[in-house]
Write an enzyme that holds these catalytic residues in place. Structure first.
Site, PDB file in Angstrom:
ATOM      1  N   GLY A   1       0.825  -1.213   0.000  1.00 33.32           N
ATOM      2  CA  GLY A   1       0.000   0.000   0.000  1.00 33.32           C
ATOM      3  C   GLY A   1       0.849   1.249   0.000  1.00 33.32           C
TER       4      GLY A   1
ATOM      5  N   SER B   1       1.487   3.371  -2.562  1.00 36.07           N
ATOM      6  CA  SER B   1       1.238   4.390  -3.590  1.00 36.07           C
ATOM      7  C   SER B   1       0.682   5.682  -3.002  1.00 36.07           C
ATOM      8  CB  SER B   1       0.261   3.841  -4.640  1.00 36.07           C
ATOM      9  OG  SER B   1      -0.939   3.428  -4.019  1.00 36.07           O
ATOM     10  N   ARG B   2       0.069   5.581  -1.814  1.00 37.66           N
ATOM     11  CA  ARG B   2      -0.600   6.763  -1.240  1.00 37.66           C
ATOM     12  C   ARG B   2      -0.386   6.783   0.274  1.00 37.66           C
ATOM     13  NH1 ARG B   2      -5.952   6.074  -1.270  1.00 37.66           N
ATOM     14  NH2 ARG B   2      -6.189   4.024  -2.198  1.00 37.66           N
TER      15      ARG B   2
ATOM     16  N   ASN C   1       1.612  -2.380   5.433  1.00 32.87           N
ATOM     17  CA  ASN C   1       0.902  -1.118   5.669  1.00 32.87           C
ATOM     18  C   ASN C   1      -0.495  -1.099   5.043  1.00 32.87           C
ATOM     19  OD1 ASN C   1       0.596   1.973   5.879  1.00 32.87           O
ATOM     20  ND2 ASN C   1       0.579   1.601   3.663  1.00 32.87           N
TER      21      ASN C   1
ATOM     22  N   SER D   1      -3.700   0.212  14.285  1.00 38.19           N
ATOM     23  CA  SER D   1      -4.535   1.410  14.456  1.00 38.19           C
ATOM     24  C   SER D   1      -4.896   1.594  15.927  1.00 38.19           C
ATOM     25  CB  SER D   1      -5.823   1.250  13.647  1.00 38.19           C
ATOM     26  OG  SER D   1      -6.723   2.286  13.951  1.00 38.19           O
TER      27      SER D   1
ATOM     28  N   TYR E   1     -12.891  -3.594  11.360  1.00 41.08           N
ATOM     29  CA  TYR E   1     -11.612  -2.876  11.259  1.00 41.08           C
ATOM     30  C   TYR E   1     -10.865  -2.950  12.596  1.00 41.08           C
ATOM     31  CZ  TYR E   1      -8.287   0.918  10.428  1.00 41.08           C
ATOM     32  OH  TYR E   1      -7.137   1.662  10.300  1.00 41.08           O
TER      33      TYR E   1
ATOM     34  N   ALA F   1     -11.317  -5.034  15.028  1.00 40.64           N
ATOM     35  CA  ALA F   1     -10.975  -6.431  15.351  1.00 40.64           C
ATOM     36  C   ALA F   1      -9.784  -6.900  14.520  1.00 40.64           C
ATOM     37  CB  ALA F   1     -12.180  -7.331  15.101  1.00 40.64           C
TER      38      ALA F   1
ATOM     39  N   LYS G   1      -7.338  -5.132  13.411  1.00 40.16           N
ATOM     40  CA  LYS G   1      -6.097  -4.505  13.896  1.00 40.16           C
ATOM     41  C   LYS G   1      -5.690  -5.076  15.259  1.00 40.16           C
ATOM     42  CE  LYS G   1      -5.504  -1.637  10.402  1.00 40.16           C
ATOM     43  NZ  LYS G   1      -4.373  -1.786   9.468  1.00 40.16           N
TER      44      LYS G   1
HETATM   45  N1  LIG Z   1      -5.394   7.180   7.698  1.00 40.18           N
HETATM   46  C1  LIG Z   1      -5.716   6.957   8.956  1.00 40.18           C
HETATM   47  O1  LIG Z   1      -6.369   7.772   9.612  1.00 40.18           O
HETATM   48  C2  LIG Z   1      -5.248   5.692   9.636  1.00 40.18           C
HETATM   49  C3  LIG Z   1      -5.393   5.584  11.036  1.00 40.18           C
HETATM   50  C4  LIG Z   1      -4.962   4.421  11.672  1.00 40.18           C
HETATM   51  C5  LIG Z   1      -4.404   3.386  10.938  1.00 40.18           C
HETATM   52  N2  LIG Z   1      -4.282   3.519   9.581  1.00 40.18           N
HETATM   53  C6  LIG Z   1      -3.704   2.382   8.844  1.00 40.18           C
HETATM   54  O2  LIG Z   1      -2.587   2.819   8.089  1.00 40.18           O
HETATM   55  C7  LIG Z   1      -2.484   2.044   6.893  1.00 40.18           C
HETATM   56  C8  LIG Z   1      -2.392   2.968   5.696  1.00 40.18           C
HETATM   57  O3  LIG Z   1      -3.548   3.791   5.675  1.00 40.18           O
HETATM   58  P1  LIG Z   1      -3.708   5.044   4.680  1.00 40.18           P
HETATM   59  O4  LIG Z   1      -4.683   5.957   5.310  1.00 40.18           O
HETATM   60  O5  LIG Z   1      -2.379   5.535   4.276  1.00 40.18           O
HETATM   61  O6  LIG Z   1      -4.421   4.316   3.426  1.00 40.18           O
HETATM   62  P2  LIG Z   1      -4.872   4.912   2.002  1.00 40.18           P
HETATM   63  O7  LIG Z   1      -4.479   6.315   1.865  1.00 40.18           O
HETATM   64  O8  LIG Z   1      -6.303   4.523   1.852  1.00 40.18           O
HETATM   65  O9  LIG Z   1      -3.967   4.015   0.995  1.00 40.18           O
HETATM   66  C9  LIG Z   1      -4.160   2.641   0.966  1.00 40.18           C
HETATM   67  C10 LIG Z   1      -3.036   1.994   0.198  1.00 40.18           C
HETATM   68  O10 LIG Z   1      -3.209   0.565   0.300  1.00 40.18           O
HETATM   69  C11 LIG Z   1      -3.300   0.013  -1.003  1.00 40.18           C
HETATM   70  N3  LIG Z   1      -4.167  -1.169  -0.942  1.00 40.18           N
HETATM   71  C12 LIG Z   1      -5.413  -1.271  -0.417  1.00 40.18           C
HETATM   72  N4  LIG Z   1      -5.846  -2.537  -0.562  1.00 40.18           N
HETATM   73  C13 LIG Z   1      -4.858  -3.223  -1.175  1.00 40.18           C
HETATM   74  C14 LIG Z   1      -4.717  -4.564  -1.619  1.00 40.18           C
HETATM   75  N5  LIG Z   1      -5.694  -5.470  -1.459  1.00 40.18           N
HETATM   76  N6  LIG Z   1      -3.560  -4.936  -2.245  1.00 40.18           N
HETATM   77  C15 LIG Z   1      -2.540  -4.048  -2.418  1.00 40.18           C
HETATM   78  N7  LIG Z   1      -2.629  -2.748  -2.016  1.00 40.18           N
HETATM   79  C16 LIG Z   1      -3.780  -2.364  -1.410  1.00 40.18           C
HETATM   80  C17 LIG Z   1      -3.822   1.128  -1.885  1.00 40.18           C
HETATM   81  O11 LIG Z   1      -3.505   0.880  -3.263  1.00 40.18           O
HETATM   82  P3  LIG Z   1      -4.542   1.372  -4.440  1.00 40.18           P
HETATM   83  O12 LIG Z   1      -4.764   2.836  -4.251  1.00 40.18           O
HETATM   84  O13 LIG Z   1      -3.840   1.028  -5.714  1.00 40.18           O
HETATM   85  O14 LIG Z   1      -5.810   0.582  -4.207  1.00 40.18           O
HETATM   86  C18 LIG Z   1      -3.049   2.321  -1.292  1.00 40.18           C
HETATM   87  O15 LIG Z   1      -1.716   2.310  -1.758  1.00 40.18           O
HETATM   88  C19 LIG Z   1      -3.702   1.122   6.874  1.00 40.18           C
HETATM   89  O16 LIG Z   1      -3.338  -0.151   7.361  1.00 40.18           O
HETATM   90  C20 LIG Z   1      -4.664   1.791   7.840  1.00 40.18           C
HETATM   91  O17 LIG Z   1      -5.556   0.883   8.434  1.00 40.18           O
HETATM   92  C21 LIG Z   1      -4.684   4.644   8.916  1.00 40.18           C
END
Ligand SMILES: NC(=O)c1ccc[n+]([C@@H]2O[C@H](COP(=O)([O-])OP(=O)(O)OC[C@H]3O[C@@H](n4cnc5c(N)ncnc54)[C@H](OP(=O)(O)O)[C@@H]3O)[C@@H](O)[C@H]2O)c1
Length: 252
Positions: free
Chosen positions: A12, A14-15, A88, A144, A157, A159, A161
């Site tokens: 994950g 890319s973003r 991630n 998380s 979600y 559960a 984590k």
């Molecule tokens: N943002 C928050 O507030 C927050 C808070 C607590 C924990 N987290 C955790 O931090 C991590 C990253 O979150 P984020 O907010 O940065 O996410 P995000 O901006 O939604 O980006 C998700 C990334 O995961 C990739 N992805 C999703 N499903 C995938 C799959 N099946 N196979 C391969 N790649 C996949 C996406 O690729 P594509 O775009 O190509 O689909 C993208 O690169 C996650 O585990 C999330 O639970 C986030």
């Protein structure tokens, strides 16, 4: 922290947090393999932003069991060995128990666990095989705050984590004799697309009040904790869960 000559694989990437982590590792000299699922444009842009050379994209859907084996094989073929694995990638799906139908409920649980837990477990499996062969490495799993404080609108979600935390601690014990160190970073809300998509303006306002910082985490702040756990000096911190939540939820 210096990651010169280290090969790092991030799911994950890319973003959001994955992207910030890829940039941070590349700034410290690592060669980074960036996994993503579907958004080619975002992935190409991220790849271009990485300083240094030797970084590559690995487009595969990690929720598919067989793709996890292929990913680690592809990575080792490209880089020779895997030094750091960052699990991630994650998804979150709303499924409030008092308003969704049963199909929605079961699909949310299945999809959430496929990506947030099973994919990470499978990548730990194949990643550990590769690291055992090469003499060791670091695994960092992104969890998380929701694992600890509950997620009433997205129980799967929270559960997934909590299970990820537990799995990581089990693996930290099992893999230490192989010089493989496993840590967890548990962010609170972080300024990424995931947060933007899942929050109403009112929720956002309430959320900002939760932290004395009156803001969300920046992806770079989460990346900083990930790099720490992946660094040589952090070996004895194996099994640790680092909170990056702006003191919004303090657990004892
Ligand atoms: N943002 C928050 O507030 C927050 C808070 C607590 C924990 N987290 C955790 O931090 C991590 C990253 O979150 P984020 O907010 O940065 O996410 P995000 O901006 O939604 O980006 C998700 C990334 O995961 C990739 N992805 C999703 N499903 C995938 C799959 N099946 N196979 C391969 N790649 C996949 C996406 O690729 P594509 O775009 O190509 O689909 C993208 O690169 C996650 O585990 C999330 O639970 C986030």
């Amino acid at each position: 922290m210096d990651f010169t000559n280290k090969n790092v694989f991030i799911t994950g990437a890319s973003r959001g947090i994955g992207k910030a982590t890829a940039i941070a590792f590349a700034q410290k000299g690592a060669k980074v393999g960036l996994n993503y699922r579907s958004n080619d444009e975002a992935a190409q842009l991220t790849l271009k932003e990485l300083p240094g050379e030797g970084h590559q994209l690995f487009k595969r859907d990690i929720s598919q069991k067989k793709e996890t084996k292929a990913l680690i094989e592809d990575f080792v073929k490209a880089y020779g060995q895997l030094d750091v694995l960052v699990n991630n990638a994650g998804i979150s799906i709303f499924h409030e128990i008092d308003s969704v139908d049963f199909d929605h409920w079961t699909t949310a649980w299945e999809k959430t666990f496929e990506t947030n837990l099973f994919a990470a477990a499978n990548l730990c499996y194949w990643g550990a095989q590769a690291m055992i062969k090469s003499g060791g490495g670091h695994i960092v799993n992104v969890s998380s705050r929701g694992a600890f404080r509950g997620e009433p609108t997205k129980p799967a979600y929270g559960a997934s984590k909590a299970a990820l935390n537990s799995m990581s601690q089990s693996l930290a014990k099992k893999l230490a004799p192989h010089n493989i160190y496993v840590g967890v970073v548990a962010p609170g809300f972080t300024e990424t697309e995931m947060a933007a998509k899942t929050l109403t303006p009112e929720e956002r306002e309430n959320l900002l009040r939760e932290s004395p910082f009156k803001r969300m985490a920046r992806p770079e702040e989460v990346a900083h904790a990930i790099l720490f756990l992946a660094s040589d000096g952090a070996a004895y911190s194996s099994g640790t869960i680092i909170d990056v939540n702006g003191a919004s939820y303090l657990r004892s």
